[in-house]
Write an enzyme that holds these catalytic residues in place. Structure first.
Site, PDB file in Angstrom:
ATOM      1  N   TYR A 190     -41.787 -11.252 -39.332  1.00 56.24           N
ATOM      2  CA  TYR A 190     -41.226 -11.056 -40.660  1.00 56.24           C
ATOM      3  C   TYR A 190     -40.548  -9.697 -40.763  1.00 56.24           C
ATOM      4  CZ  TYR A 190     -45.125  -8.004 -42.060  1.00 56.24           C
ATOM      5  OH  TYR A 190     -46.027  -6.978 -42.164  1.00 56.24           O
ATOM      6  N   CYS A 191     -39.607  -9.632 -41.713  1.00 56.65           N
ATOM      7  CA  CYS A 191     -38.940  -8.376 -42.069  1.00 56.65           C
ATOM      8  C   CYS A 191     -38.997  -8.291 -43.595  1.00 56.65           C
ATOM      9  CB  CYS A 191     -37.518  -8.339 -41.514  1.00 56.65           C
ATOM     10  SG  CYS A 191     -36.463  -9.675 -42.109  1.00 56.65           S
ATOM     11  N   GLN A 192     -38.015  -7.678 -44.212  1.00 61.74           N
ATOM     12  CA  GLN A 192     -38.049  -7.567 -45.667  1.00 61.74           C
ATOM     13  C   GLN A 192     -37.632  -8.873 -46.341  1.00 61.74           C
ATOM     14  OE1 GLN A 192     -39.332  -4.674 -46.836  1.00 61.74           O
ATOM     15  NE2 GLN A 192     -39.438  -5.560 -48.881  1.00 61.74           N
TER      16      GLN A 192
END
Length: 109
Positions: free
Chosen positions: A65-67
């Site tokens: 995941y990222c933002q």
């Protein structure tokens, strides 16, 4: 079965982290990590992922995941090229996870 093209919602991931021992992999920058992250996450910023692949275990599925989802899609591609077959992208990234009061426990590579 390989999970490489699967996208998981945060609600499904909460269950999967518990039941399937997924490794949450946070590919955001340090400043984003410091504002909060998924429980038991491993932090490797996207720009450092290829140099730190040895830090990512192949023994259990990885939930990247990222933002919001763009960097994690790139990270999934890097992981697949490196032979990681059990990888999912967390749909909506950390933005979709923010509603929970998750632990800040995690590790940095």
């Amino acid at each position: 079965a390989a999970l490489a093209n699967r996208i998981s919602s945060p609600d499904k991931l909460r269950i999967e982290i518990t039941e399937s021992s997924f490794l949450p992999l946070d590919v955001r920058q340090d400043s984003e990590w410091n504002t909060g992250h998924l429980p038991n996450a491993l932090h490797i910023p996207l720009g450092k992922l290829e140099q730190n692949l040895a830090c990512v275990s192949k023994s259990k599925p990885v939930a990247v995941y990222c933002q919001a989802g763009l960097r994690s899609a790139i990270a999934m591609s890097i992981l697949r090229r490196a032979g990681f077959n059990n990888v999912i992208n967390v749909q909506g990234g950390y933005n979709a996870w923010i509603g929970t009061k998750s632990s800040l426990a995690g590790s940095v590579c």
